[in-house]
Design a protein around this motif. Structure first.
Motif, PDB file in Angstrom:
ATOM      1  N   LEU A 165       0.817  -1.210   0.000  1.00 31.51           N
ATOM      2  CA  LEU A 165       0.000   0.000   0.000  1.00 31.51           C
ATOM      3  C   LEU A 165       0.852   1.262   0.000  1.00 31.51           C
ATOM      4  N   ARG A 166       2.113   1.126   0.319  1.00 33.37           N
ATOM      5  CA  ARG A 166       3.032   2.263   0.223  1.00 33.37           C
ATOM      6  C   ARG A 166       3.037   2.823  -1.210  1.00 33.37           C
ATOM      7  N   ASN A 167       2.788   1.941  -2.174  1.00 32.94           N
ATOM      8  CA  ASN A 167       2.808   2.362  -3.575  1.00 32.94           C
ATOM      9  C   ASN A 167       1.666   3.306  -3.925  1.00 32.94           C
ATOM     10  N   THR A 168       0.592   3.318  -3.107  1.00 28.12           N
ATOM     11  CA  THR A 168      -0.516   4.238  -3.391  1.00 28.12           C
ATOM     12  C   THR A 168      -0.023   5.685  -3.339  1.00 28.12           C
ATOM     13  N   PHE A 169       0.896   5.967  -2.428  1.00 24.52           N
ATOM     14  CA  PHE A 169       1.420   7.328  -2.304  1.00 24.52           C
ATOM     15  C   PHE A 169       2.301   7.691  -3.505  1.00 24.52           C
ATOM     16  N   LEU A 170       3.046   6.712  -3.996  1.00 27.33           N
ATOM     17  CA  LEU A 170       3.866   6.952  -5.185  1.00 27.33           C
ATOM     18  C   LEU A 170       2.986   7.197  -6.410  1.00 27.33           C
ATOM     19  N   MET A 171       1.915   6.388  -6.532  1.00 29.04           N
ATOM     20  CA  MET A 171       0.975   6.570  -7.641  1.00 29.04           C
ATOM     21  C   MET A 171       0.368   7.968  -7.610  1.00 29.04           C
ATOM     22  N   CYS A 172      -0.036   8.408  -6.417  1.00 29.56           N
ATOM     23  CA  CYS A 172      -0.656   9.725  -6.282  1.00 29.56           C
ATOM     24  C   CYS A 172       0.366  10.851  -6.446  1.00 29.56           C
ATOM     25  N   ALA A 173       1.616  10.588  -6.084  1.00 30.88           N
ATOM     26  CA  ALA A 173       2.669  11.578  -6.311  1.00 30.88           C
ATOM     27  C   ALA A 173       2.840  11.833  -7.800  1.00 30.88           C
ATOM     28  N   ILE A 174       2.823  10.761  -8.592  1.00 34.52           N
ATOM     29  CA  ILE A 174       2.946  10.896 -10.048  1.00 34.52           C
ATOM     30  C   ILE A 174       1.741  11.641 -10.606  1.00 34.52           C
ATOM     31  N   ALA A 175       0.532  11.245 -10.166  1.00 36.31           N
ATOM     32  CA  ALA A 175      -0.688  11.901 -10.651  1.00 36.31           C
ATOM     33  C   ALA A 175      -0.700  13.375 -10.268  1.00 36.31           C
ATOM     34  N   SER A 176      -0.234  13.692  -9.061  1.00 37.94           N
ATOM     35  CA  SER A 176      -0.198  15.074  -8.602  1.00 37.94           C
ATOM     36  C   SER A 176       0.789  15.897  -9.422  1.00 37.94           C
ATOM     37  N   ALA A 177       1.922  15.295  -9.768  1.00 38.30           N
ATOM     38  CA  ALA A 177       2.908  15.992 -10.604  1.00 38.30           C
ATOM     39  C   ALA A 177       2.338  16.255 -11.998  1.00 38.30           C
ATOM     40  N   VAL A 178       1.624  15.260 -12.541  1.00 38.00           N
ATOM     41  CA  VAL A 178       1.004  15.428 -13.864  1.00 38.00           C
ATOM     42  C   VAL A 178      -0.021  16.558 -13.823  1.00 38.00           C
ATOM     43  N   LEU A 179      -0.884  16.558 -12.796  1.00 33.05           N
ATOM     44  CA  LEU A 179      -1.890  17.609 -12.685  1.00 33.05           C
ATOM     45  C   LEU A 179      -1.243  18.971 -12.438  1.00 33.05           C
ATOM     46  N   GLY A 180      -0.157  18.986 -11.670  1.00 33.31           N
ATOM     47  CA  GLY A 180       0.543  20.235 -11.419  1.00 33.31           C
ATOM     48  C   GLY A 180       1.036  20.879 -12.704  1.00 33.31           C
ATOM     49  N   VAL A 181       1.676  20.067 -13.554  1.00 34.19           N
ATOM     50  CA  VAL A 181       2.174  20.581 -14.837  1.00 34.19           C
ATOM     51  C   VAL A 181       1.014  20.930 -15.759  1.00 34.19           C
ATOM     52  N   PHE A 182       0.018  20.048 -15.815  1.00 33.23           N
ATOM     53  CA  PHE A 182      -1.138  20.246 -16.689  1.00 33.23           C
ATOM     54  C   PHE A 182      -1.905  21.523 -16.341  1.00 33.23           C
ATOM     55  N   SER A 183      -1.939  21.865 -15.045  1.00 31.51           N
ATOM     56  CA  SER A 183      -2.704  23.032 -14.595  1.00 31.51           C
ATOM     57  C   SER A 183      -2.254  24.320 -15.274  1.00 31.51           C
ATOM     58  N   PHE A 184      -0.981  24.406 -15.618  1.00 29.08           N
ATOM     59  CA  PHE A 184      -0.471  25.621 -16.262  1.00 29.08           C
ATOM     60  C   PHE A 184      -0.953  25.759 -17.709  1.00 29.08           C
ATOM     61  N   THR A 185      -1.573  24.692 -18.254  1.00 20.90           N
ATOM     62  CA  THR A 185      -2.135  24.753 -19.605  1.00 20.90           C
ATOM     63  C   THR A 185      -3.627  25.057 -19.583  1.00 20.90           C
ATOM     64  N   LEU A 186      -4.229  25.116 -18.389  1.00 18.81           N
ATOM     65  CA  LEU A 186      -5.665  25.344 -18.268  1.00 18.81           C
ATOM     66  C   LEU A 186      -6.029  26.770 -18.673  1.00 18.81           C
ATOM     67  N   PRO A 187      -7.309  26.996 -19.030  1.00 20.33           N
ATOM     68  CA  PRO A 187      -7.737  28.360 -19.382  1.00 20.33           C
ATOM     69  C   PRO A 187      -7.436  29.334 -18.251  1.00 20.33           C
ATOM     70  N   LYS A 188      -7.054  30.531 -18.614  1.00 22.82           N
ATOM     71  CA  LYS A 188      -6.672  31.529 -17.617  1.00 22.82           C
ATOM     72  C   LYS A 188      -7.872  31.914 -16.754  1.00 22.82           C
ATOM     73  N   THR A 189      -7.638  31.915 -15.440  1.00 18.58           N
ATOM     74  CA  THR A 189      -8.661  32.301 -14.474  1.00 18.58           C
ATOM     75  C   THR A 189      -8.059  33.366 -13.576  1.00 18.58           C
ATOM     76  N   PRO A 190      -8.187  34.638 -13.959  1.00 15.30           N
ATOM     77  CA  PRO A 190      -7.552  35.720 -13.201  1.00 15.30           C
ATOM     78  C   PRO A 190      -8.186  35.919 -11.837  1.00 15.30           C
ATOM     79  N   PRO A 191      -7.508  36.644 -10.946  1.00  9.24           N
ATOM     80  CA  PRO A 191      -8.060  36.902  -9.607  1.00  9.24           C
ATOM     81  C   PRO A 191      -9.465  37.485  -9.700  1.00  9.24           C
ATOM     82  N   SER A 192     -10.345  36.989  -8.832  1.00 11.27           N
ATOM     83  CA  SER A 192     -11.746  37.413  -8.886  1.00 11.27           C
ATOM     84  C   SER A 192     -11.985  38.732  -8.184  1.00 11.27           C
ATOM     85  N   SER A 193     -11.027  39.177  -7.357  1.00  9.90           N
ATOM     86  CA  SER A 193     -11.236  40.411  -6.606  1.00  9.90           C
ATOM     87  C   SER A 193      -9.894  41.058  -6.288  1.00  9.90           C
TER      88      SER A 193
END
Length: 407
Positions: A165-193
């Motif tokens: 089950l230790r591998n669950t954290f490694l799996m999520c670390a990889i997924a989190s890194a992918v989402l982290g990089v991917f987030s910078f390609t998302l549509p721009k959402t400027p500060p709301s206030s």
């Protein structure tokens, strides 16, 4: 909305909840069987969700909403989360594990609001478009459970014994890194206030005046109290299934997410036909029934009772919490809408579940036979009884009122 934007937002939601479902469900099993943690330590680990929920409004209200694009801070937080997840996988004791899980949840909980902000900023008709995007989050949670149980077999009896089950954290670390990089390609959402917000506004304390309404006060108190039995489920359901010998507990827990989708579709019809009070009472009663099924079910002759208990998650969550959000929205009005939702979130996922995780940990420790064995049928009777008391008090004290359901 462009198809490419729909894909981006859906993939974002998928990864957001794949990450959470990939480690949170089985953490109790991991702590008990791999790190040798007791109920109190497990409670501390799960209560980091509450601390994250309490701190999240400050990150969103003081930083994200005023100085940075939402998609950028989303990316930074998930990249930080990837590092912390990697550290969790390498922690050899609870003392080493806890600081990282606390740091991770402080980083992760604000992202739940950020993915919504990024999504809503791109939608022309949120009531129709957002459910089609949000459902991919539930799919992500389900797929995470299937990966753990069916593909990698990390939560099998031999997998748990070997510490896989230790591998669950490694799996999520990889997924989190992918989402982290991917987030910078998302549509721009400027500060709301750009206005400076007070602490009371950020925490939703401006909505405290709503507590002068007797019905809302009763609902508010009931919301805090019902989170105590809710904490038992989040903290110990996966742990319980693994300990009593249910095969592939992460996969079985995903039944609750299938149920959540089904009852979310059913909720509008039930709400409009029977009204708010009956809907929320059904949600409360489902908590009592679920825990009684857990108390008297077993993986042999009464296995079906355990599965039904998990499948009740849709009623437990949707009929109470989603109905509660609708009720809060209707009572607050436009002026205090955001403050009221913030106040309820702080009270439930913050204070209520923080108390609940602590009580759940103390209760499981009280009925521990050994480090890896508990008298579960006795443990589950406590949240069942508590939920029943909240049900009765709400039924007697809350006066029925008409609440409009707006999709």
């Amino acid at each position: 909305m462009k198809k490419s934007t729909y894909f981006q937002l859906s993939f974002m939601m998928f990864l957001e909840f794949f990450i959470w479902g990939g480690w949170f469900v089985t953490m109790g099993i991991y702590l008990t069987n791999t790190l040798g943690s007791d109920g109190g330590e497990t409670a501390m680990a799960y209560s980091t969700q509450s601390w994250g929920a309490i701190i999240a409004p400050f990150i969103i209200g003081l930083i994200a909403d005023r100085y940075f694009n939402a998609e950028r801070i989303l990316g930074v937080l998930h990249l930080v989360g990837a590092v912390l997840m990697y550290q969790l996988a390498n922690a050899e004791s609870f003392d080493a594990f806890y600081p990282y899980v606390l740091g991770y949840m402080i980083a992760y909980m604000p992202t739940l609001a950020l993915v919504n902000s990024v999504s809503f900023n791109q939608l022309s008709d949120p009531s129709k478009q957002f459910p089609r995007i949000r459902v991919w989050g539930t799919v992500g949670w389900i797929i995470a459970g299937i990966c753990i149980s069916r593909i990698f077999l990390w939560d099998s009896e031999s997998g748990i014994a070997d510490g896989l089950l230790r591998n669950t954290f490694l799996m999520c670390a990889i997924a989190s890194a992918v989402l982290g990089v991917f987030s910078f390609t998302l549509p721009k959402t400027p500060p709301s206030s750009t206005e400076r917000a007070s602490i009371s506004t950020i925490l939703g304390l401006d909505a405290l005046k709503l507590l002068k309404d007797r019905n809302f006060l009763i609902f508010f108190i009931a919301s805090v109290l019902i989170c105590i039995p809710l904490a038992f489920y989040y903290q110990h359901a996966g742990h319980f299934l693994g300990e009593v010998g249910v095969d592939k507990p992460a996969e079985k827990m995903a039944i609750g997410q299938f149920s959540e989708v089904f009852f979310m579709l059913l909720l509008p019809f039930f709400f409009m036909r029977y009204g708010f009070k009956k809907t929320i009472l059904v949600g409360m009663l489902a908590w009592t029934v679920r825990y009684l099924l857990f108390a008297y079910g077993d993986p042999d002759g009464m296995y079906f009772m355990l599965l039904i208990g998990i499948a009740l998650h849709g009623i437990c969550y949707d009929f109470f919490f989603v109905s509660g959000q609708i009720y809060t929205d209707s009572k607050a009005g436009e002026k205090y809408k955001s403050a009221a939702q913030g106040l309820i979130t702080l009270a439930t996922y913050g204070v209520g579940m923080l108390i609940g995780f602590w009580i759940a940990g103390k209760t499981t420790d009280a009925f521990a036979i050994s480090e890896t064995e508990h008298t579960w049928n006795q443990i589950w009777l406590y949240p069942a009884a508590f939920a029943a008391v909240v049900f009765v008090l709400f039924a007697l004290l809350f006066k029925n009122e008409k609440v409009e359901y707006q999709q």
